[in-house]
Write a protein that holds these residues in place. Sequence first.
Motif, PDB file in Angstrom:
ATOM      1  N   ASN A  50      69.967  25.629  21.561  1.00  0.00           N
ATOM      2  CA  ASN A  50      69.309  26.756  20.922  1.00  0.00           C
ATOM      3  C   ASN A  50      70.330  27.877  20.763  1.00  0.00           C
ATOM      4  OD1 ASN A  50      66.655  25.644  20.780  1.00  0.00           O
ATOM      5  ND2 ASN A  50      66.460  25.978  22.977  1.00  0.00           N
TER       6      ASN A  50
ATOM      7  N   VAL B  35      70.413  30.298  18.022  1.00  0.00           N
ATOM      8  CA  VAL B  35      69.762  31.520  17.556  1.00  0.00           C
ATOM      9  C   VAL B  35      68.262  31.286  17.542  1.00  0.00           C
ATOM     10  CG1 VAL B  35      69.516  33.193  15.677  1.00  0.00           C
ATOM     11  CG2 VAL B  35      71.728  32.091  16.076  1.00  0.00           C
TER      12      VAL B  35
ATOM     13  N   GLY C  18      64.511  33.541  16.973  1.00  0.00           N
ATOM     14  CA  GLY C  18      63.883  34.814  16.672  1.00  0.00           C
ATOM     15  C   GLY C  18      64.861  35.876  16.210  1.00  0.00           C
ATOM     16  N   GLY C  19      65.956  35.444  15.604  1.00  0.00           N
ATOM     17  CA  GLY C  19      66.976  36.372  15.134  1.00  0.00           C
ATOM     18  C   GLY C  19      67.973  36.807  16.180  1.00  0.00           C
ATOM     19  N   TYR C  20      67.815  36.340  17.419  1.00  0.00           N
ATOM     20  CA  TYR C  20      68.709  36.725  18.506  1.00  0.00           C
ATOM     21  C   TYR C  20      69.663  35.572  18.834  1.00  0.00           C
ATOM     22  CZ  TYR C  20      65.643  40.721  19.183  1.00  0.00           C
ATOM     23  OH  TYR C  20      64.921  41.865  18.997  1.00  0.00           O
ATOM     24  N   THR C  21      70.938  35.870  18.832  1.00  0.00           N
ATOM     25  CA  THR C  21      71.965  34.863  19.109  1.00  0.00           C
ATOM     26  C   THR C  21      72.211  34.752  20.610  1.00  0.00           C
ATOM     27  OG1 THR C  21      73.065  35.333  17.003  1.00  0.00           O
ATOM     28  CG2 THR C  21      74.365  34.202  18.685  1.00  0.00           C
ATOM     29  N   ASP C  22      72.322  33.528  21.103  1.00  0.00           N
ATOM     30  CA  ASP C  22      72.656  33.306  22.502  1.00  0.00           C
ATOM     31  C   ASP C  22      73.996  33.991  22.786  1.00  0.00           C
ATOM     32  OD1 ASP C  22      73.353  32.388  25.005  1.00  0.00           O
ATOM     33  OD2 ASP C  22      73.249  30.262  24.507  1.00  0.00           O
ATOM     34  N   PRO C  23      74.046  34.961  23.690  1.00  0.00           N
ATOM     35  CA  PRO C  23      75.301  35.691  23.945  1.00  0.00           C
ATOM     36  C   PRO C  23      76.385  34.815  24.567  1.00  0.00           C
ATOM     37  CG  PRO C  23      73.637  36.308  25.563  1.00  0.00           C
ATOM     38  CD  PRO C  23      72.931  35.479  24.511  1.00  0.00           C
TER      39      PRO C  23
ATOM     40  N   GLY D 207      75.464  36.845  10.425  1.00  0.00           N
ATOM     41  CA  GLY D 207      74.347  37.580  11.018  1.00  0.00           C
ATOM     42  C   GLY D 207      73.036  37.460  10.289  1.00  0.00           C
TER      43      GLY D 207
ATOM     44  N   GLU E 182      67.114  31.493  12.850  1.00  0.00           N
ATOM     45  CA  GLU E 182      67.125  30.407  13.823  1.00  0.00           C
ATOM     46  C   GLU E 182      68.332  29.520  13.560  1.00  0.00           C
ATOM     47  OE1 GLU E 182      63.611  28.086  14.676  1.00  0.00           O
ATOM     48  OE2 GLU E 182      62.351  29.504  13.599  1.00  0.00           O
TER      49      GLU E 182
END
Length: 322
Positions: free
Chosen positions: A55, A57, A59-64, A80, A84
């Motif tokens: 996983n 990305v 919900g618009g959030y990238t795994d840091p 950016g 997903e």
Amino acid sequence: MDDQELLEAVASLVRPGGRGLVCGRVGHVCLTVSDVVELRTLRVEFSRRYGQLRNLVMGGYTDPKVTERTGLPLLAPFAGELAEMRGWACGDRWIGCGAVRAGDGAQVVVLVAERDAPPSEEPPEEMVRVVPPRRGTGSDDARAWVRRVLDLTGWEPLGLSVDWATVEEELGVPLPADYKELAEAFGGGVFSESVSFMGCGSSVSFDLPAQWRAALSAARDGTYGSVSAAGPYDAYTPGGKGVVTWGSTEWADQYCWLIDAERPGHCSVLARSHDPGPWYRYDMSTAEFLHRVLADADFRPFGIAHYGLGATFVPESAGRPL
């Protein structure tokens, strides 16, 4: 492209000797996706063929924590815009499936990108190499190796209830007793953030019977070419002789049993690295092999302890990226 066309196109790109990856710039290929293709359907199909997903990305959030080693090349083309992105490792290729923002909605995207897989430490000189037994290897201490894996990871056994009679009836042979103990204790999940273990659960990616059926189906119809090939052994067919995969790594190493219906109860571990090369045959228990992979830095070419990943376990139910 519709679902099947996409699957066939991806298979042609990831198989050894496939065409180069060029899409505006060298390093990846973006495939055209029909508006009727459903993202969920593609995720399921890619997981059936290529194993555990990452996983990257959601919900618009990238795994840091995402890096070049864990899937960053799949994010680079989109600057950016991703809503997903899931990724699958297959040898020297990344497979990506996700969605980009498009007006008030989202557009499904599929791409294949280059991947720097760990180098093979052994030359492909033989088809199968039989590895001599190590000291302390034996069927009598198989349960002790299960205990060692538990102690190594600090995992509290789940005590899962599995209908092994139904699973073994479908296969036509008994599964190793220590594997069943591991599956009941851990379920399916990921060791050391890199080694996938297949139990018998709800997730297709971690369900051994489901993965075996998919491999058998692919081997029978030949649609996906060498992606599913296990030469010199085919996928195990009930009543025959072949391989059943129970584990894999993020760099596409494969851990199997060599099962022969004429010798029920004898399941050697058969493993091979991501690059075309020999199979290695180990006459040791599943639990011992797994423990040595995780803890023995000298267990070449499959040991991962020298990578410094730590001995951890994350169950598939946790939903954590691999």
